[in-house]
Design a protein around this motif. Structure first.
Motif, PDB file in Angstrom:
ATOM      1  N   PRO A  52       0.834  -1.200   0.000  1.00 64.28           N
ATOM      2  CA  PRO A  52       0.000   0.000   0.000  1.00 64.28           C
ATOM      3  C   PRO A  52       0.870   1.253   0.000  1.00 64.28           C
ATOM      4  O   PRO A  52       1.837   1.331   0.740  1.00 64.28           O
ATOM      5  CB  PRO A  52      -0.817  -0.121   1.284  1.00 64.28           C
ATOM      6  N   GLU A  53       0.522   2.165  -0.874  1.00 67.24           N
ATOM      7  CA  GLU A  53       1.282   3.405  -0.957  1.00 67.24           C
ATOM      8  C   GLU A  53       0.311   4.557  -1.092  1.00 67.24           C
ATOM      9  O   GLU A  53      -0.642   4.488  -1.855  1.00 67.24           O
ATOM     10  CB  GLU A  53       2.224   3.353  -2.167  1.00 67.24           C
ATOM     11  N   PHE A 102      11.064   1.922   4.435  1.00 61.09           N
ATOM     12  CA  PHE A 102      11.934   3.082   4.204  1.00 61.09           C
ATOM     13  C   PHE A 102      12.453   3.095   2.766  1.00 61.09           C
ATOM     14  O   PHE A 102      12.549   4.153   2.148  1.00 61.09           O
ATOM     15  CB  PHE A 102      13.078   3.110   5.217  1.00 61.09           C
ATOM     16  N   ALA A 103      12.746   1.931   2.200  1.00 60.94           N
ATOM     17  CA  ALA A 103      13.153   1.865   0.788  1.00 60.94           C
ATOM     18  C   ALA A 103      12.026   2.379  -0.101  1.00 60.94           C
ATOM     19  O   ALA A 103      12.264   3.090  -1.080  1.00 60.94           O
ATOM     20  CB  ALA A 103      13.530   0.431   0.406  1.00 60.94           C
ATOM     21  N   ARG A 104      10.790   2.016   0.231  1.00 60.65           N
ATOM     22  CA  ARG A 104       9.623   2.506  -0.518  1.00 60.65           C
ATOM     23  C   ARG A 104       9.579   4.028  -0.457  1.00 60.65           C
ATOM     24  O   ARG A 104       9.359   4.705  -1.462  1.00 60.65           O
ATOM     25  CB  ARG A 104       8.348   1.894   0.080  1.00 60.65           C
ATOM     26  N   CYS A 105       9.788   4.595   0.719  1.00 63.70           N
ATOM     27  CA  CYS A 105       9.777   6.055   0.904  1.00 63.70           C
ATOM     28  C   CYS A 105      10.849   6.713   0.037  1.00 63.70           C
ATOM     29  O   CYS A 105      10.573   7.699  -0.665  1.00 63.70           O
ATOM     30  CB  CYS A 105       9.999   6.382   2.384  1.00 63.70           C
ATOM     31  N   LEU A 106      12.062   6.194   0.048  1.00 65.71           N
ATOM     32  CA  LEU A 106      13.154   6.782  -0.731  1.00 65.71           C
ATOM     33  C   LEU A 106      12.829   6.765  -2.227  1.00 65.71           C
ATOM     34  O   LEU A 106      13.042   7.765  -2.930  1.00 65.71           O
ATOM     35  CB  LEU A 106      14.462   6.042  -0.464  1.00 65.71           C
ATOM     36  N   GLN A 107      12.313   5.643  -2.715  1.00 64.52           N
ATOM     37  CA  GLN A 107      11.959   5.547  -4.135  1.00 64.52           C
ATOM     38  C   GLN A 107      10.823   6.506  -4.484  1.00 64.52           C
ATOM     39  O   GLN A 107      10.827   7.161  -5.534  1.00 64.52           O
ATOM     40  CB  GLN A 107      11.574   4.104  -4.479  1.00 64.52           C
ATOM     41  N   HIS A 117       9.113  11.662  -7.141  1.00 67.45           N
ATOM     42  CA  HIS A 117       8.534  13.018  -7.159  1.00 67.45           C
ATOM     43  C   HIS A 117       9.468  13.994  -7.861  1.00 67.45           C
ATOM     44  O   HIS A 117       9.029  14.801  -8.681  1.00 67.45           O
ATOM     45  CB  HIS A 117       8.272  13.528  -5.740  1.00 67.45           C
ATOM     46  N   LEU A 118      10.749  13.924  -7.546  1.00 68.47           N
ATOM     47  CA  LEU A 118      11.697  14.891  -8.099  1.00 68.47           C
ATOM     48  C   LEU A 118      11.946  14.683  -9.587  1.00 68.47           C
ATOM     49  O   LEU A 118      12.459  15.573 -10.258  1.00 68.47           O
ATOM     50  CB  LEU A 118      13.003  14.847  -7.297  1.00 68.47           C
ATOM     51  N   GLU A 119      11.546  13.525 -10.097  1.00 66.01           N
ATOM     52  CA  GLU A 119      11.618  13.247 -11.538  1.00 66.01           C
ATOM     53  C   GLU A 119      10.296  13.593 -12.236  1.00 66.01           C
ATOM     54  O   GLU A 119      10.139  13.358 -13.433  1.00 66.01           O
ATOM     55  CB  GLU A 119      11.967  11.777 -11.782  1.00 66.01           C
ATOM     56  N   GLY A 120       9.316  14.085 -11.474  1.00 69.72           N
ATOM     57  CA  GLY A 120       8.026  14.461 -12.054  1.00 69.72           C
ATOM     58  C   GLY A 120       7.036  13.317 -12.115  1.00 69.72           C
ATOM     59  O   GLY A 120       6.100  13.347 -12.909  1.00 69.72           O
ATOM     60  N   ARG A 121       7.225  12.308 -11.253  1.00 67.69           N
ATOM     61  CA  ARG A 121       6.309  11.157 -11.233  1.00 67.69           C
ATOM     62  C   ARG A 121       5.597  11.074  -9.882  1.00 67.69           C
ATOM     63  O   ARG A 121       6.170  11.397  -8.844  1.00 67.69           O
ATOM     64  CB  ARG A 121       7.083   9.854 -11.454  1.00 67.69           C
ATOM     65  N   VAL A 122       4.354  10.611  -9.936  1.00 69.10           N
ATOM     66  CA  VAL A 122       3.589  10.300  -8.735  1.00 69.10           C
ATOM     67  C   VAL A 122       3.295   8.802  -8.755  1.00 69.10           C
ATOM     68  O   VAL A 122       3.369   8.167  -9.807  1.00 69.10           O
ATOM     69  CB  VAL A 122       2.293  11.138  -8.650  1.00 69.10           C
ATOM     70  N   TYR A 123       2.960   8.241  -7.596  1.00 73.44           N
ATOM     71  CA  TYR A 123       2.857   6.782  -7.544  1.00 73.44           C
ATOM     72  C   TYR A 123       1.851   6.178  -8.522  1.00 73.44           C
ATOM     73  O   TYR A 123       2.093   5.070  -9.018  1.00 73.44           O
ATOM     74  CB  TYR A 123       2.649   6.274  -6.106  1.00 73.44           C
ATOM     75  N   PRO A 124       0.735   6.847  -8.883  1.00 74.74           N
ATOM     76  CA  PRO A 124      -0.137   6.226  -9.889  1.00 74.74           C
ATOM     77  C   PRO A 124       0.562   5.980 -11.236  1.00 74.74           C
ATOM     78  O   PRO A 124       0.144   5.111 -12.001  1.00 74.74           O
ATOM     79  CB  PRO A 124      -1.284   7.231 -10.043  1.00 74.74           C
ATOM     80  N   ASP A 125       1.650   6.723 -11.505  1.00 72.65           N
ATOM     81  CA  ASP A 125       2.411   6.494 -12.733  1.00 72.65           C
ATOM     82  C   ASP A 125       3.052   5.101 -12.743  1.00 72.65           C
ATOM     83  O   ASP A 125       3.407   4.591 -13.802  1.00 72.65           O
ATOM     84  CB  ASP A 125       3.510   7.549 -12.905  1.00 72.65           C
TER      85      ASP A 125
END
Length: 179
Positions: free
Chosen positions: A101-102, A140-145, A150-158
């Motif tokens: 879940p994210e 925590f790995a999930r958080c880092l990714q 985000h900084l690459e212009g992506r959100v998790y639905p992508d």
């Protein structure tokens, strides 16, 4: 002896950029000025993240298109990881791919099973421009990714496909915060 201040205690809570805001969908710029404005941005990121009860926050989530994120996130062994990374690069993401879940502070109230690797290594610099390496496993790995995305212009639905992607995007369109 002077006691260290609590991250975010001198910051101000800023408005959150929400899904559909162009700043969330374009790559962020490298930080080149390591002066007081960067320190204020990091303080504001912490203050905003804590106010929203998040575990990580990227600068573009508060409308600033710079490559910076903060985190205060546990791993799967409940060890707390607290820090910030300026100009981060996800240099390794490997191990088992786990669909978990994210959610995202820029899509409040929504979450979806999103695949992420179980290990991540991020390299960047701190507020003074000194090199940092942050390694995480599990949550925590999930958080880092997630924050690097985000900084690459992506959100998790992508990262989603099929019915999972359709479901979260339909829910976002119906959400009270939707544009």
């Amino acid at each position: 002896m002077r006691q260290a201040s609590i991250p975010g205690s001198s910051g101000r809570v800023r408005p959150m950029s929400l899904l559909g805001d162009p700043v969330l969908h374009s790559p962020c710029e490298e930080v080149t000025d390591f002066g007081p404005p960067l320190a204020r941005l990091v303080e504001d990121l912490y203050a905003t993240m804590y106010a929203a009860e998040g575990v990580g926050l990227a600068a573009n989530q508060i409308g600033v298109a710079q490559r910076v994120f903060v985190y205060d996130c546990p791993d799967d062994e409940d060890r707390r990881h607290l820090g910030h990374v300026v100009n981060p690069r996800l240099v390794e993401a490997d191990g088992v791919s786990v669909r978990g879940p994210e959610g995202c502070l820029s899509l409040p109230g929504l979450e979806a099973g999103t695949p992420r690797f179980d290990r991540a290594l991020v390299e960047g610099v701190d507020l003074q421009g000194e090199p940092v390496r942050v390694e995480g496993t599990g949550f925590f790995a999930r958080c880092l990714q997630h924050e690097c995305d985000h900084l690459e212009g992506r959100v998790y639905p992508d990262r989603l496909t099929g019915w999972r992607r359709g479901r979260v995007l339909r829910a976002a369109r119906r959400a009270p915060w939707s544009r």
